[in-house]
Design a protein around this motif. Structure first.
Motif, PDB file in Angstrom:
ATOM      1  N   ALA A 423       0.836  -1.203   0.000  1.00 44.88           N
ATOM      2  CA  ALA A 423       0.000   0.000   0.000  1.00 44.88           C
ATOM      3  C   ALA A 423       0.872   1.254   0.000  1.00 44.88           C
ATOM      4  O   ALA A 423       0.532   2.260  -0.631  1.00 44.88           O
ATOM      5  N   TYR A 424       2.002   1.179   0.680  1.00 46.51           N
ATOM      6  CA  TYR A 424       2.884   2.344   0.750  1.00 46.51           C
ATOM      7  C   TYR A 424       3.384   2.734  -0.641  1.00 46.51           C
ATOM      8  O   TYR A 424       3.558   3.913  -0.951  1.00 46.51           O
ATOM      9  N   GLY A 425       3.600   1.728  -1.502  1.00 48.76           N
ATOM     10  CA  GLY A 425       4.054   1.994  -2.860  1.00 48.76           C
ATOM     11  C   GLY A 425       3.032   2.715  -3.703  1.00 48.76           C
ATOM     12  O   GLY A 425       3.368   3.310  -4.744  1.00 48.76           O
ATOM     13  N   PHE A 456      -3.438   0.886   4.570  1.00 49.33           N
ATOM     14  CA  PHE A 456      -2.437   1.803   5.107  1.00 49.33           C
ATOM     15  C   PHE A 456      -2.378   1.757   6.638  1.00 49.33           C
ATOM     16  O   PHE A 456      -1.460   2.306   7.245  1.00 49.33           O
ATOM     17  N   SER A 457      -3.361   1.107   7.257  1.00 52.09           N
ATOM     18  CA  SER A 457      -3.389   1.049   8.727  1.00 52.09           C
ATOM     19  C   SER A 457      -2.395   0.040   9.278  1.00 52.09           C
ATOM     20  O   SER A 457      -2.228  -0.084  10.490  1.00 52.09           O
ATOM     21  N   LYS A 458      -1.706  -0.684   8.386  1.00 57.43           N
ATOM     22  CA  LYS A 458      -0.739  -1.702   8.825  1.00 57.43           C
ATOM     23  C   LYS A 458       0.378  -1.077   9.661  1.00 57.43           C
ATOM     24  O   LYS A 458       0.866  -1.666  10.627  1.00 57.43           O
ATOM     25  N   TRP A 462       2.637   4.598   7.420  1.00 54.87           N
ATOM     26  CA  TRP A 462       1.876   4.446   6.179  1.00 54.87           C
ATOM     27  C   TRP A 462       0.578   5.247   6.277  1.00 54.87           C
ATOM     28  O   TRP A 462       0.199   5.947   5.344  1.00 54.87           O
ATOM     29  N   GLN A 463      -0.068   5.111   7.429  1.00 58.58           N
ATOM     30  CA  GLN A 463      -1.349   5.792   7.633  1.00 58.58           C
ATOM     31  C   GLN A 463      -1.164   7.310   7.572  1.00 58.58           C
ATOM     32  O   GLN A 463      -1.968   8.031   6.971  1.00 58.58           O
TER      33      GLN A 463
END
Length: 477
Positions: A423-425, A456-458, A462-463
């Motif tokens: 997701a960060y990518g 993104f909550s990982k 990221w969030q």
């Protein structure tokens, strides 16, 4: 007893002070706290400059032998060498059996060198004696090591490439190899290229390969063939790369096949294969080039000089077909700009952007395709968009500067937004889409981004990145 100890210390202090002036003592004082010579540290250079200006030869001679630590001795010796003092050889001889060593460190690397080895090296590199005089000194210093009652094997190992190739040195060196069983000294022995040493070299087994690199006699090839299981280690590949004939070519193919088989279940993929790739063409044997060309087709790895060779020997159509076979494979390409084992090539290109930038290497390869075929160029870009690393997507799009072609491949990028692993990518991919300047296209990507916001909550960072990106780009959730 305490009185005697105190008296001795006091007397030694008086002797020391008599040997060096208070000015010199102040100059060298910072060196006494050293436990390393730090790379990129200017302090030693400042100390050296002051010693050169102020200290006498006799002071430097004394400190080279009696300084409080190896760093005082080494620095004093260096300045004495710059003054061409004839006593350098005397200092070296007195230090032959010393175990004192200098330690060097950078932010992430460290190494050690015997003080006596430093004395040898500095005599040759820092003094301003004539070339003839330096050769005489070098020979005398090596002879003094061999003639020492207790030969310092480690010192000989550190000086192995400085041992002269005359018969007298050869006999002494061979005797020491047999006595010490030193693989480092075996390398020095191999440079004599004496056929009588072939069996001795082979007797070292897997420790013999760097010696074989020095002495690539064809009689070693059956031995290398029998030991091809060591091909994942660089000494074996360095040895094999030193040969360039049909027999060696067969062994080289075995080595490559073994490496590829080992990597089937290995996560490092073609990055690991790129290491053996560079080992194979380390000495630029053209007999090996077809094997390396095949690695582009099978594993998407290539270097520009191997591509040059292919293009030189094939038609335009064949070259286009060859390049596209690699681009059509899944995964990122591994493109080699400079061989890391070719030191002259590496130093020539140490400031070259291609050396460090994957995107620029890929773009250079794409431009090679463009010269051959515009249609293939567009297809290669489509493949690259699909396979480029998520975090490099924005840099790749910006550096390539082919927005019109990329906009023809919206679906490829949108699919990447939908299915990429991290997701960060997504942020980098969206930045790449934003560069293209197509608002509707960006909005389509943003819609998918919002749909994946839970991913993104990982991690908190990221969030945070997601929230900042949505706010900055006025994306509706």
């Amino acid at each position: 007893m305490k009185k005697i100890q105190f008296t001795l210390i006091f007397l030694f202090s008086l002797i020391t002070n008599a040997q060096i002036s208070s000015k010199t003592e102040r100059i060298i004082k910072p060196l006494e706290k050293y436990i390393y010579f730090y790379a990129l540290n200017d302090e030693p250079k400042k100390i050296e400059k002051k010693l050169l200006e102020i200290s006498s030869n006799d002071e430097l001679f004394y400190l080279s032998e009696h300084g409080k630590n190896p760093y005082v001795k080494a620095t004093s010796f260096k300045i004495l060498a710059q003054k061409n003092d004839e006593r350098l050889i005397e200092i070296f001889k007195n230090a032959i059996n010393s175990t004192e060593e200098l330690r060097y460190t950078t932010e992430c690397l460290s190494s050690e060198q015997l003080l006596s080895s430093y004395f040898f090296e500095t005599t040759i590199t820092e003094s301003h004696f004539s070339i003839e005089k330096k050769e005489i000194l070098k020979k005398e210093m090596i002879e003094s090591v061999f003639n020492s009652k207790q030969i310092n094997t480690r010192l000989l190992e550190e000086l192995k490439y400085q041992i002269p190739t005359d018969n007298d040195a050869y006999l002494k060196l061979r005797k020491q190899v047999l006595k010490s069983n030193s693989e480092e000294l075996l390398i020095a022995l191999a440079k004599y290229k004496n056929p009588n040493d072939i069996e001795l070299i082979k007797s070292f087994g897997e420790k013999s390969f760097l010696a074989i690199e020095e002495f690539p006699d064809n009689s070693f090839l059956p031995f290398l063939d029998e030991n091809v299981q060591y091909s994942s280690k660089f000494p074996f590949m360095f040895a094999l790369s030193s040969f360039c004939n049909d027999e060696a070519k067969k062994i080289m193919q075995k080595a490559i096949d073994r490496k590829k088989a080992e990597l089937i279940n290995d996560q490092c993929g073609n990055i690991c294969l790129s290491v053996i790739y560079q080992q194979v063409y380390k000495n630029k044997c053209e007999l090996y080039y077809p094997m390396l060309e095949n690695l582009w087709v099978s594993d998407k790895i290539i270097s520009f000089d191997i591509l040059d060779n292919y293009e030189k020997n094939h038609s335009k159509e064949e070259t286009i077909n060859f390049l596209m076979k690699g681009f059509e494979k899944n995964g990122e390409p591994e493109i080699i700009a400079n061989n890391m084992y070719d030191m002259s090539d590496l130093f020539d290109n140490v400031t070259n952007d291609l050396t460090y930038n994957d995107d620029l290497r890929l773009i250079k390869l794409l431009k090679r395709v463009k010269k051959l075929s515009e249609e293939s160029y567009e297809n290669a870009i489509r493949s690259s968009l699909k396979n480029v690393d998520d975090l490099d997507t924005d840099n790749f799009i910006e550096s390539l500067n082919e927005n019109i072609i990329i906009l023809k491949n919206k679906e490829t990028l949108l699919e990447k937004v939908k299915t990429n692993e991290s997701a960060y990518g997504l942020i980098s991919i969206m930045d790449g889409i934003k560069i293209l300047g197509d608002k509707n296209f960006f909005d389509q990507g943003a819609k998918i981004l919002v749909q994946r916001k839970n991913e993104f909550s990982k991690y908190p960072i990221w969030q945070k990145s997601y929230k900042e990106y949505v706010r900055k780009n006025n994306i509706k959730e």
